[in-house]
Design a protein around this motif. Structure first.
Motif, PDB file in Angstrom:
ATOM      1  N   SER A  24       0.849  -1.193   0.000  1.00  0.00           N
ATOM      2  CA  SER A  24       0.000   0.000   0.000  1.00  0.00           C
ATOM      3  C   SER A  24       0.885   1.243   0.000  1.00  0.00           C
ATOM      4  O   SER A  24       1.799   1.364   0.814  1.00  0.00           O
ATOM      5  CB  SER A  24      -0.891  -0.016   1.232  1.00  0.00           C
ATOM      6  OG  SER A  24      -1.653   1.160   1.310  1.00  0.00           O
ATOM      7  N   THR A  25       0.602   2.153  -0.928  1.00  0.00           N
ATOM      8  CA  THR A  25       1.481   3.308  -1.075  1.00  0.00           C
ATOM      9  C   THR A  25       0.782   4.657  -0.884  1.00  0.00           C
ATOM     10  O   THR A  25       1.456   5.664  -0.663  1.00  0.00           O
ATOM     11  CB  THR A  25       2.108   3.317  -2.479  1.00  0.00           C
ATOM     12  OG1 THR A  25       1.071   3.348  -3.454  1.00  0.00           O
ATOM     13  CG2 THR A  25       2.985   2.088  -2.694  1.00  0.00           C
ATOM     14  N   ALA A  26      -0.529   4.685  -0.970  1.00  0.00           N
ATOM     15  CA  ALA A  26      -1.244   5.959  -1.070  1.00  0.00           C
ATOM     16  C   ALA A  26      -0.983   6.892   0.111  1.00  0.00           C
ATOM     17  O   ALA A  26      -0.898   8.112  -0.072  1.00  0.00           O
ATOM     18  CB  ALA A  26      -2.740   5.711  -1.220  1.00  0.00           C
ATOM     19  N   THR A  27      -0.841   6.355   1.314  1.00  0.00           N
ATOM     20  CA  THR A  27      -0.667   7.221   2.486  1.00  0.00           C
ATOM     21  C   THR A  27       0.735   7.143   3.067  1.00  0.00           C
ATOM     22  O   THR A  27       1.038   7.832   4.039  1.00  0.00           O
ATOM     23  CB  THR A  27      -1.687   6.863   3.580  1.00  0.00           C
ATOM     24  OG1 THR A  27      -1.497   5.501   3.957  1.00  0.00           O
ATOM     25  CG2 THR A  27      -3.112   7.076   3.097  1.00  0.00           C
ATOM     26  N   THR A  28       1.573   6.330   2.493  1.00  0.00           N
ATOM     27  CA  THR A  28       2.904   6.092   3.058  1.00  0.00           C
ATOM     28  C   THR A  28       4.023   6.628   2.175  1.00  0.00           C
ATOM     29  O   THR A  28       5.068   7.052   2.678  1.00  0.00           O
ATOM     30  CB  THR A  28       3.113   4.582   3.275  1.00  0.00           C
ATOM     31  OG1 THR A  28       2.018   4.061   4.019  1.00  0.00           O
ATOM     32  CG2 THR A  28       4.400   4.315   4.034  1.00  0.00           C
ATOM     33  N   THR A  45       4.609  13.931  -9.785  1.00  0.00           N
ATOM     34  CA  THR A  45       4.623  13.262  -8.487  1.00  0.00           C
ATOM     35  C   THR A  45       3.290  13.477  -7.787  1.00  0.00           C
ATOM     36  O   THR A  45       2.601  14.475  -8.021  1.00  0.00           O
ATOM     37  CB  THR A  45       5.748  13.764  -7.566  1.00  0.00           C
ATOM     38  OG1 THR A  45       5.536  15.158  -7.296  1.00  0.00           O
ATOM     39  CG2 THR A  45       7.115  13.550  -8.195  1.00  0.00           C
ATOM     40  N   ILE A  46       2.956  12.531  -6.906  1.00  0.00           N
ATOM     41  CA  ILE A  46       1.731  12.614  -6.128  1.00  0.00           C
ATOM     42  C   ILE A  46       2.047  12.208  -4.693  1.00  0.00           C
ATOM     43  O   ILE A  46       2.747  11.223  -4.465  1.00  0.00           O
ATOM     44  CB  ILE A  46       0.613  11.734  -6.745  1.00  0.00           C
ATOM     45  CG1 ILE A  46      -0.712  11.947  -6.022  1.00  0.00           C
ATOM     46  CG2 ILE A  46       1.012  10.268  -6.775  1.00  0.00           C
ATOM     47  CD1 ILE A  46      -1.893  11.341  -6.776  1.00  0.00           C
ATOM     48  N   ASN A  47       1.542  13.000  -3.753  1.00  0.00           N
ATOM     49  CA  ASN A  47       1.864  12.778  -2.350  1.00  0.00           C
ATOM     50  C   ASN A  47       0.650  13.220  -1.532  1.00  0.00           C
ATOM     51  O   ASN A  47       0.141  14.318  -1.724  1.00  0.00           O
ATOM     52  CB  ASN A  47       3.091  13.599  -1.955  1.00  0.00           C
ATOM     53  CG  ASN A  47       3.679  13.163  -0.639  1.00  0.00           C
ATOM     54  OD1 ASN A  47       3.383  12.087  -0.139  1.00  0.00           O
ATOM     55  ND2 ASN A  47       4.525  13.990  -0.064  1.00  0.00           N
ATOM     56  N   VAL A  48       0.197  12.365  -0.649  1.00  0.00           N
ATOM     57  CA  VAL A  48      -1.007  12.674   0.128  1.00  0.00           C
ATOM     58  C   VAL A  48      -0.822  13.977   0.893  1.00  0.00           C
ATOM     59  O   VAL A  48       0.231  14.235   1.479  1.00  0.00           O
ATOM     60  CB  VAL A  48      -1.348  11.508   1.087  1.00  0.00           C
ATOM     61  CG1 VAL A  48      -0.255  11.296   2.109  1.00  0.00           C
ATOM     62  CG2 VAL A  48      -2.701  11.719   1.732  1.00  0.00           C
ATOM     63  N   ASP A  51      -4.935   4.674  -7.235  1.00  0.00           N
ATOM     64  CA  ASP A  51      -6.067   3.929  -6.700  1.00  0.00           C
ATOM     65  C   ASP A  51      -5.573   3.196  -5.458  1.00  0.00           C
ATOM     66  O   ASP A  51      -4.836   2.222  -5.565  1.00  0.00           O
ATOM     67  CB  ASP A  51      -6.589   2.953  -7.751  1.00  0.00           C
ATOM     68  CG  ASP A  51      -7.824   2.221  -7.295  1.00  0.00           C
ATOM     69  OD1 ASP A  51      -8.095   2.160  -6.081  1.00  0.00           O
ATOM     70  OD2 ASP A  51      -8.533   1.681  -8.161  1.00  0.00           O
ATOM     71  N   SER A  52      -5.999   3.668  -4.294  1.00  0.00           N
ATOM     72  CA  SER A  52      -5.525   3.074  -3.043  1.00  0.00           C
ATOM     73  C   SER A  52      -6.067   1.657  -2.838  1.00  0.00           C
ATOM     74  O   SER A  52      -5.463   0.861  -2.128  1.00  0.00           O
ATOM     75  CB  SER A  52      -5.906   3.961  -1.853  1.00  0.00           C
ATOM     76  OG  SER A  52      -7.305   4.143  -1.797  1.00  0.00           O
ATOM     77  N   ASP A 100       9.732   7.521   0.633  1.00  0.00           N
ATOM     78  CA  ASP A 100       8.978   7.899   1.820  1.00  0.00           C
ATOM     79  C   ASP A 100       8.332   9.266   1.592  1.00  0.00           C
ATOM     80  O   ASP A 100       8.981  10.174   1.059  1.00  0.00           O
ATOM     81  CB  ASP A 100       9.919   7.952   3.019  1.00  0.00           C
ATOM     82  CG  ASP A 100       9.184   8.278   4.302  1.00  0.00           C
ATOM     83  OD1 ASP A 100       9.000   9.490   4.578  1.00  0.00           O
ATOM     84  OD2 ASP A 100       8.795   7.344   5.001  1.00  0.00           O
ATOM     85  N   ARG A 101       7.105   9.440   2.000  1.00  0.00           N
ATOM     86  CA  ARG A 101       6.351  10.646   1.673  1.00  0.00           C
ATOM     87  C   ARG A 101       7.008  11.920   2.188  1.00  0.00           C
ATOM     88  O   ARG A 101       6.816  12.997   1.635  1.00  0.00           O
ATOM     89  CB  ARG A 101       4.921  10.557   2.197  1.00  0.00           C
ATOM     90  CG  ARG A 101       4.789  10.315   3.679  1.00  0.00           C
ATOM     91  CD  ARG A 101       3.351  10.368   4.119  1.00  0.00           C
ATOM     92  NE  ARG A 101       2.805  11.708   3.924  1.00  0.00           N
ATOM     93  CZ  ARG A 101       1.862  12.242   4.676  1.00  0.00           C
ATOM     94  NH1 ARG A 101       1.341  11.556   5.666  1.00  0.00           N
ATOM     95  NH2 ARG A 101       1.404  13.447   4.425  1.00  0.00           N
ATOM     96  N   GLY A 102       7.819  11.818   3.216  1.00  0.00           N
ATOM     97  CA  GLY A 102       8.497  12.990   3.744  1.00  0.00           C
ATOM     98  C   GLY A 102       9.679  13.450   2.909  1.00  0.00           C
ATOM     99  O   GLY A 102      10.225  14.532   3.131  1.00  0.00           O
ATOM    100  N   LEU A 103      10.067  12.657   1.923  1.00  0.00           N
ATOM    101  CA  LEU A 103      11.230  12.971   1.091  1.00  0.00           C
ATOM    102  C   LEU A 103      10.831  13.259  -0.345  1.00  0.00           C
ATOM    103  O   LEU A 103      11.672  13.229  -1.230  1.00  0.00           O
ATOM    104  CB  LEU A 103      12.217  11.796   1.122  1.00  0.00           C
ATOM    105  CG  LEU A 103      12.770  11.436   2.497  1.00  0.00           C
ATOM    106  CD1 LEU A 103      13.625  10.176   2.409  1.00  0.00           C
ATOM    107  CD2 LEU A 103      13.575  12.585   3.088  1.00  0.00           C
TER     108      LEU A 103
END
Length: 123
Positions: A27-31, A50-53, A72-73, A99-102
């Protein structure tokens, strides 16, 4: 470990459309921050989108208004809808994750990569 598998590449005429898919093993949508990159023959790899929650999606100026990134989560699948394709869009397209923070459109920050899918646009 995140495995990414791209699909959907092909050969179309200028003005046509393609939709690329990238299936992730987790699962990648929120991580993760997810992105599409491309490398044309003889050129360096460049960020496409790029796409990032929780943040606006980013697009390269050359594709803004023509390409749309989405995910699509439920199926852990990343997409790139490409419309009004141009010969200069010809390239190997890669899916990547970090990682979403990077999150960054700079490919040096991406940690996981797929093997790519080839897009050829004829004039």
């Amino acid at each position: 470990q995140v495995q990414l598998v791209e699909s959907g590449g092909g050969s179309v005429q200028a003005g046509g459309s393609l939709r690329l898919s990238c299936a992730a093993s987790v699962s990648t949508a929120t991580t993760f921050c997810m992105g599409w990159f491309r490398q044309a023959p003889g050129k360096e790899r460049e960020g496409v989108a790029t796409i990032n929650v929780g943040a606006p999606s980013w697009y390269a100026a050359s594709v803004r208004g023509r390409f749309t990134i989405s995910q699509d989560s439920a199926t852990n699948t990343l997409y790139l809808q490409m419309n009004n394709l141009k010969p200069e869009d010809t390239a190997m397209y890669y899916c990547a994750a970090v990682d979403r923070g990077l999150c960054s459109p700079d490919d040096r920050y991406m940690h996981y990569w797929g093997k790519g899918t080839l897009v050829i646009i004829s004039s």
